[in-house]
Design an enzyme around this catalytic site. Structure first.
Site, PDB file in Angstrom:
ATOM      1  N   ASP A  60     -44.257  13.588  30.276  1.00  0.00           N
ATOM      2  CA  ASP A  60     -43.531  12.384  29.861  1.00  0.00           C
ATOM      3  C   ASP A  60     -44.227  11.665  28.708  1.00  0.00           C
ATOM      4  O   ASP A  60     -45.357  12.013  28.328  1.00  0.00           O
ATOM      5  CB  ASP A  60     -43.340  11.437  31.062  1.00  0.00           C
ATOM      6  CG  ASP A  60     -44.616  11.249  31.878  1.00  0.00           C
ATOM      7  OD1 ASP A  60     -45.690  11.676  31.414  1.00  0.00           O
ATOM      8  OD2 ASP A  60     -44.543  10.679  32.970  1.00  0.00           O
TER       9      ASP A  60
ATOM     10  N   ASP B 268     -44.861   3.956  43.621  1.00  0.00           N
ATOM     11  CA  ASP B 268     -43.493   3.938  44.170  1.00  0.00           C
ATOM     12  C   ASP B 268     -42.985   5.352  44.470  1.00  0.00           C
ATOM     13  O   ASP B 268     -41.801   5.550  44.717  1.00  0.00           O
ATOM     14  CB  ASP B 268     -42.528   3.212  43.205  1.00  0.00           C
ATOM     15  CG  ASP B 268     -42.401   3.895  41.842  1.00  0.00           C
ATOM     16  OD1 ASP B 268     -43.014   4.978  41.653  1.00  0.00           O
ATOM     17  OD2 ASP B 268     -41.695   3.367  40.968  1.00  0.00           O
TER      18      ASP B 268
ATOM     19  N   HIS C 213     -43.055   8.021  42.450  1.00  0.00           N
ATOM     20  CA  HIS C 213     -42.498   8.820  41.356  1.00  0.00           C
ATOM     21  C   HIS C 213     -43.402   9.958  40.921  1.00  0.00           C
ATOM     22  O   HIS C 213     -44.621   9.884  41.044  1.00  0.00           O
ATOM     23  CB  HIS C 213     -42.111   7.937  40.159  1.00  0.00           C
ATOM     24  CG  HIS C 213     -43.252   7.363  39.365  1.00  0.00           C
ATOM     25  ND1 HIS C 213     -43.306   6.036  38.996  1.00  0.00           N
ATOM     26  CD2 HIS C 213     -44.367   7.931  38.840  1.00  0.00           C
ATOM     27  CE1 HIS C 213     -44.388   5.830  38.272  1.00  0.00           C
ATOM     28  NE2 HIS C 213     -45.056   6.951  38.172  1.00  0.00           N
TER      29      HIS C 213
ATOM     30  N   GLU D  75     -38.323   7.650  38.482  1.00  0.00           N
ATOM     31  CA  GLU D  75     -38.408   6.458  39.318  1.00  0.00           C
ATOM     32  C   GLU D  75     -37.468   6.570  40.521  1.00  0.00           C
ATOM     33  O   GLU D  75     -36.575   7.430  40.525  1.00  0.00           O
ATOM     34  CB  GLU D  75     -38.027   5.238  38.474  1.00  0.00           C
ATOM     35  CG  GLU D  75     -38.968   4.976  37.301  1.00  0.00           C
ATOM     36  CD  GLU D  75     -40.333   4.452  37.729  1.00  0.00           C
ATOM     37  OE1 GLU D  75     -40.796   4.759  38.839  1.00  0.00           O
ATOM     38  OE2 GLU D  75     -40.949   3.723  36.927  1.00  0.00           O
TER      39      GLU D  75
HETATM   40  C1  GLP Z   1     -47.604   7.193  35.273  1.00  0.00           C
HETATM   41  C2  GLP Z   1     -47.254   8.630  34.909  1.00  0.00           C
HETATM   42  C3  GLP Z   1     -47.251   9.546  36.116  1.00  0.00           C
HETATM   43  C4  GLP Z   1     -48.513   9.330  36.931  1.00  0.00           C
HETATM   44  C5  GLP Z   1     -48.569   7.895  37.394  1.00  0.00           C
HETATM   45  C6  GLP Z   1     -49.750   7.600  38.299  1.00  0.00           C
HETATM   46  O1  GLP Z   1     -46.537   6.460  35.713  1.00  0.00           O
HETATM   47  N1  GLP Z   1     -46.000   8.724  34.255  1.00  0.00           N
HETATM   48  O2  GLP Z   1     -47.155  10.899  35.690  1.00  0.00           O
HETATM   49  O3  GLP Z   1     -48.544  10.211  38.022  1.00  0.00           O
HETATM   50  O4  GLP Z   1     -48.640   7.084  36.233  1.00  0.00           O
HETATM   51  O5  GLP Z   1     -50.844   7.166  37.569  1.00  0.00           O
HETATM   52  P1  GLP Z   1     -52.315   7.026  38.109  1.00  0.00           P
HETATM   53  O6  GLP Z   1     -52.855   8.417  38.184  1.00  0.00           O
HETATM   54  O7  GLP Z   1     -53.025   6.221  37.064  1.00  0.00           O
HETATM   55  O8  GLP Z   1     -52.247   6.368  39.424  1.00  0.00           O
END
Ligand code: GLP
Length: 257
Positions: free
Chosen positions: A67, A136, A138, A143
């Protein structure tokens, strides 16, 4: 789904890097699906270490990122393009032509998303897709409410995600409101999935996606539909699991002979 519980963040990162390493060694021209966020940073450090020790060659590897924020140029230090170069690509011998990160500045997002999907197909599909999980539930930026059949497209970010990701920006107001993301359907087509999570903050959502029902409200639960999904958690992220006897990988405490 194979759930592996490791002692802490370092052990989780080592285990995830070992799994990716085994794919690259088996297939030097493999296609790696990569993720951003704080969680995979340790995994990338381990991969860089393997490369510097001469144990891993990325010259033929092709990468696709999950993404990217819409409206951030590649040079912005919070763009995922920048993140990936800073945390991995600049430190390994991947060919820049083989690197794919969605273009957050694409003029025609729909055409871009279709092109991205086609490129993944042309490369032969993703061999192993690394995933984190949002609080959440995702995966990528799918989402709550995202179709489990969704493809690469533009997504509006949830309030919770904007709050969570504000820690990387100067203020919450600066967090982009839209992103381009691979869809859940796109992700499920990877030959192998590897989700990593650590820390108490992820404990509830990990119990929900592993032990709860499959639901578009927690898109990580779609991993239950995949024939080869591996989840590597640290003990804190695994602390709310209660239904099954999971495999605890005692990394540092191998039985003494
Ligand atoms: C973002 C990314 C996700 C990732 C998430 C969790 O939203 N788009 O791919 O898994 O963050 O991030 P973190 O690893 O910092 O908790």
């Amino acid at each position: 789904m194979e759930v592996i519980i490791m002692k802490d963040y370092n052990a989780m990162s080592k285990k995830a890097a070992e799994i990716i390493k085994s794919v690259v060694l088996r297939k030097p021209n493999c296609v790696l699906g990569l993720a951003t966020g704080g969680t995979p940073v340790g995994t990338y450090k381990e991969l860089i270490k393997f490369h510097k020790e001469g144990k891993l060659d990325f010259s033929k590897v092709i990468t696709f990122n999950l993404d990217e924020y819409i409206s951030l140029p590649k040079t912005h230090d919070q763009s995922y393009f920048y993140f990936m170069h800073d945390n991995l690509f600049n430190h390994i011998n991947v060919n820049p032509e083989n690197v794919h990160v969605p273009d957050g500045m694409a003029e025609d997002v729909e055409t871009f998303c279709k092109w991205y999907e086609d490129e993944i197909k042309k490369a032969g599909g993703v061999d192993v897709q690394l995933l984190g999980i949002g609080s959440d539930g995702h995966i990528a930026f799918n989402e709550p409410g995202s179709s489990l059949a969704s493809r690469t497209r533009m997504k509006t970010l949830d309030e919770q995600t904007i709050k969570d990701n504000a820690r990387f920006f100067k203020s919450e107001a600066e967090v982009p409101r839209y992103a381009i993301t691979m869809g859940v359907g796109t992700i499920l087509e990877s030959k192998e999935l590897l989700l990593i999570a650590n820390g108490k903050k992820k404990a509830d959502v990990c119990a929900e996606f592993i032990e709860g029902p499959i639901t578009s409200q927690i898109t990580a639960s779609a991993l239950q539909l995949h024939p080869k999904a591996i989840v590597v958690l640290d003990e804190e992220a695994a602390s709310k699991l209660k239904k099954y006897n999971y495999y605890k990988w005692v990394y540092e405490n191998k039985p003494k002979k």
